[in-house]
Design an enzyme around this catalytic site. Sequence first.
Site, PDB file in Angstrom:
ATOM      1  N   GLY A  54      36.204  44.217  67.807  1.00 34.44           N
ATOM      2  CA  GLY A  54      34.991  44.588  68.534  1.00 34.44           C
ATOM      3  C   GLY A  54      34.339  45.743  67.794  1.00 34.44           C
ATOM      4  O   GLY A  54      35.011  46.692  67.370  1.00 34.44           O
ATOM      5  N   ALA A  55      33.013  45.646  67.628  1.00 32.22           N
ATOM      6  CA  ALA A  55      32.329  46.567  66.715  1.00 32.22           C
ATOM      7  C   ALA A  55      32.536  48.060  67.042  1.00 32.22           C
ATOM      8  O   ALA A  55      32.965  48.822  66.158  1.00 32.22           O
ATOM      9  CB  ALA A  55      30.845  46.205  66.671  1.00 32.22           C
ATOM     10  N   ARG A  94      36.918  45.085  57.270  1.00 28.34           N
ATOM     11  CA  ARG A  94      36.178  43.912  57.775  1.00 28.34           C
ATOM     12  C   ARG A  94      34.712  44.069  57.355  1.00 28.34           C
ATOM     13  O   ARG A  94      34.196  45.193  57.364  1.00 28.34           O
ATOM     14  CB  ARG A  94      36.291  43.762  59.312  1.00 28.34           C
ATOM     15  CG  ARG A  94      37.677  43.306  59.765  1.00 28.34           C
ATOM     16  CD  ARG A  94      37.720  42.971  61.251  1.00 28.34           C
ATOM     17  NE  ARG A  94      37.125  41.671  61.549  1.00 28.34           N
ATOM     18  CZ  ARG A  94      36.967  41.208  62.781  1.00 28.34           C
ATOM     19  NH1 ARG A  94      37.335  41.921  63.829  1.00 28.34           N
ATOM     20  NH2 ARG A  94      36.431  40.017  62.983  1.00 28.34           N
ATOM     21  N   GLN A 207      39.005  35.457  72.305  1.00 24.11           N
ATOM     22  CA  GLN A 207      38.755  36.810  72.835  1.00 24.11           C
ATOM     23  C   GLN A 207      38.191  36.749  74.259  1.00 24.11           C
ATOM     24  O   GLN A 207      38.364  37.687  75.032  1.00 24.11           O
ATOM     25  CB  GLN A 207      37.751  37.556  71.938  1.00 24.11           C
ATOM     26  CG  GLN A 207      38.283  37.966  70.584  1.00 24.11           C
ATOM     27  CD  GLN A 207      37.982  36.929  69.526  1.00 24.11           C
ATOM     28  OE1 GLN A 207      37.912  35.736  69.820  1.00 24.11           O
ATOM     29  NE2 GLN A 207      37.819  37.352  68.290  1.00 24.11           N
ATOM     30  N   ASP A 248      27.829  42.652  66.430  1.00 19.78           N
ATOM     31  CA  ASP A 248      28.538  43.380  65.370  1.00 19.78           C
ATOM     32  C   ASP A 248      27.590  44.066  64.401  1.00 19.78           C
ATOM     33  O   ASP A 248      27.939  45.057  63.770  1.00 19.78           O
ATOM     34  CB  ASP A 248      29.474  42.445  64.613  1.00 19.78           C
ATOM     35  CG  ASP A 248      30.684  42.164  65.457  1.00 19.78           C
ATOM     36  OD1 ASP A 248      30.583  41.328  66.367  1.00 19.78           O
ATOM     37  OD2 ASP A 248      31.721  42.829  65.252  1.00 19.78           O
ATOM     38  N   ASN A 258      26.770  38.145  65.812  1.00 24.47           N
ATOM     39  CA  ASN A 258      27.827  38.278  66.824  1.00 24.47           C
ATOM     40  C   ASN A 258      28.802  37.113  66.634  1.00 24.47           C
ATOM     41  O   ASN A 258      28.599  36.240  65.776  1.00 24.47           O
ATOM     42  CB  ASN A 258      27.231  38.283  68.240  1.00 24.47           C
ATOM     43  CG  ASN A 258      28.250  38.697  69.293  1.00 24.47           C
ATOM     44  OD1 ASN A 258      28.959  39.692  69.095  1.00 24.47           O
ATOM     45  ND2 ASN A 258      28.360  37.967  70.379  1.00 24.47           N
ATOM     46  N   LYS A 259      29.840  37.116  67.413  1.00 24.32           N
ATOM     47  CA  LYS A 259      30.912  36.116  67.302  1.00 24.32           C
ATOM     48  C   LYS A 259      30.352  34.707  67.183  1.00 24.32           C
ATOM     49  O   LYS A 259      29.400  34.331  67.879  1.00 24.32           O
ATOM     50  CB  LYS A 259      31.829  36.264  68.522  1.00 24.32           C
ATOM     51  CG  LYS A 259      32.996  35.326  68.607  1.00 24.32           C
ATOM     52  CD  LYS A 259      33.877  35.351  67.369  1.00 24.32           C
ATOM     53  CE  LYS A 259      34.387  36.732  67.007  1.00 24.32           C
ATOM     54  NZ  LYS A 259      34.975  36.795  65.642  1.00 24.32           N
TER      55      LYS A 259
HETATM   56  O1  MRU Z   1      36.108  39.279  65.716  1.00 18.63           O
HETATM   57  P1  MRU Z   1      35.911  40.260  66.819  1.00 18.63           P
HETATM   58  O2  MRU Z   1      36.776  40.038  68.008  1.00 18.63           O
HETATM   59  O3  MRU Z   1      35.994  41.698  66.321  1.00 18.63           O
HETATM   60  O4  MRU Z   1      34.406  40.041  67.284  1.00 18.63           O
HETATM   61  C1  MRU Z   1      33.887  40.854  68.288  1.00 18.63           C
HETATM   62  C2  MRU Z   1      32.547  40.413  68.742  1.00 18.63           C
HETATM   63  O5  MRU Z   1      31.970  39.477  68.228  1.00 18.63           O
HETATM   64  C3  MRU Z   1      31.912  41.210  69.843  1.00 18.63           C
HETATM   65  O6  MRU Z   1      31.047  40.404  70.584  1.00 18.63           O
HETATM   66  C4  MRU Z   1      31.097  42.330  69.194  1.00 18.63           C
HETATM   67  O7  MRU Z   1      31.898  43.121  68.364  1.00 18.63           O
HETATM   68  C5  MRU Z   1      30.427  43.178  70.189  1.00 18.63           C
HETATM   69  S1  MRU Z   1      31.620  44.307  70.827  1.00 18.63           S
HETATM   70  C6  MRU Z   1      31.034  45.285  71.947  1.00 18.63           C
END
Ligand code: MRU
Length: 369
Positions: A54-55, A94, A207, A248, A258-259
């Site tokens: 998560g960012a 990352r 997630q 992100d 985003n994801k």
């Molecule tokens: O691969 P991840 O679990 O780090 O991806 C996270 C996301 O895509 C979240 O939606 C994003 O970081 C926003 S977090 C507040």
Amino acid sequence: MNVDGKQMRPIWFDTQSQTVQVIDQRFLPHKLIVEDLKTVDQTIYAIKEMFVRGAPLIGATGALGVYISLVQKDNKGADNAYLVAECHRLKNARPTAMNLFWGVDRVMKAALKHPAYQARVTAALDEALAVIEEEAVNCQKIGEYGLPIIEAISKKKNGEPVNILTHCNAGWLACIEYGTATAPVYTAFDNGIDVHVWVDETRPLNQGSRLTAWELGKHGVKHTVITDNAGGHIMQHGMVDLVIVGTDRTTRAGDVANKIGTYLKALAAKDNHIPFYVALPSSTFDWSITDGIADIPIEQRDPDEIRYVQGLCNGKIEQVLVPPETSAAANHAFDVTPARLVTGFITERGVCKATEQDIMAMFPDKKTN
Ligand code: MRU
């Protein structure tokens, strides 16, 4: 946030042991395991392997990683080149989330101001802890600014449940407190508004079903886990009032990484005239770019995350193979939703439209290169 009566964050500095500690999110919701991060190698591993993810949380971990580089065994004291090289390694953990570079750079800059070793260590820790506290407050404000959006829908529905769809985990586990996408949900819930969340399971690492469902449940928020492919269908049938996701990295023109799968939700929301909001602290904006599709690097992760599914089996966390042993798999971790599909951004300074003009009007102090 509250976990079975205990206040928890996904990362903290334990003053007694002088150690950075994190929840190892790989094993949630079935096991709550806490790990120490004592070296930059361990910190990079925790980010890459997604003990922390998560960012905003990656940003916080990177920030504390700078402090760790100064106190780990075999550190090179106040050697500038050493610190810069360790920060470079942290930033490479990352590629997509902007917050990682932002958090590391901010603490590195604060540390480099101090040539004496002990002062440098203190400055790094203080700055990293400031990053964490500020991000917690930012998420709280995102909740406050997002509340009227949910309130308005609730009023229009005469108090009937407001159905909010979210993707991945943009909750407190991905941040420090409240979350980004979940902050307005928690704030609405705490203000007595009837809310229900459709939780996309979010393959491959789930997630949504593992983390978002867990934290919403701990807070008492009604929710239902759905497959990633169900969103379009339930939108067509009037079962979604609002979509809120995190991000992100967002360009200053409003394109949102985003994801993986977020883009498809935005398309379906647009087709069904459902508002699609993105909640983010300003640390997630990349002020230097405007074209998200061309300029945001999309992480490609290990195909085994697609091939195997993890879950609880007879009390043990197991991984099972799904496709034929020999089939290739490709694991694109993020996608980019163009600004034209985004209704608005919910930030710590308020809500704005997804245009360069509106974003820069809200953040006139951010440099655009
Ligand atoms: O691969 P991840 O679990 O780090 O991806 C996270 C996301 O895509 C979240 O939606 C994003 O970081 C926003 S977090 C507040």
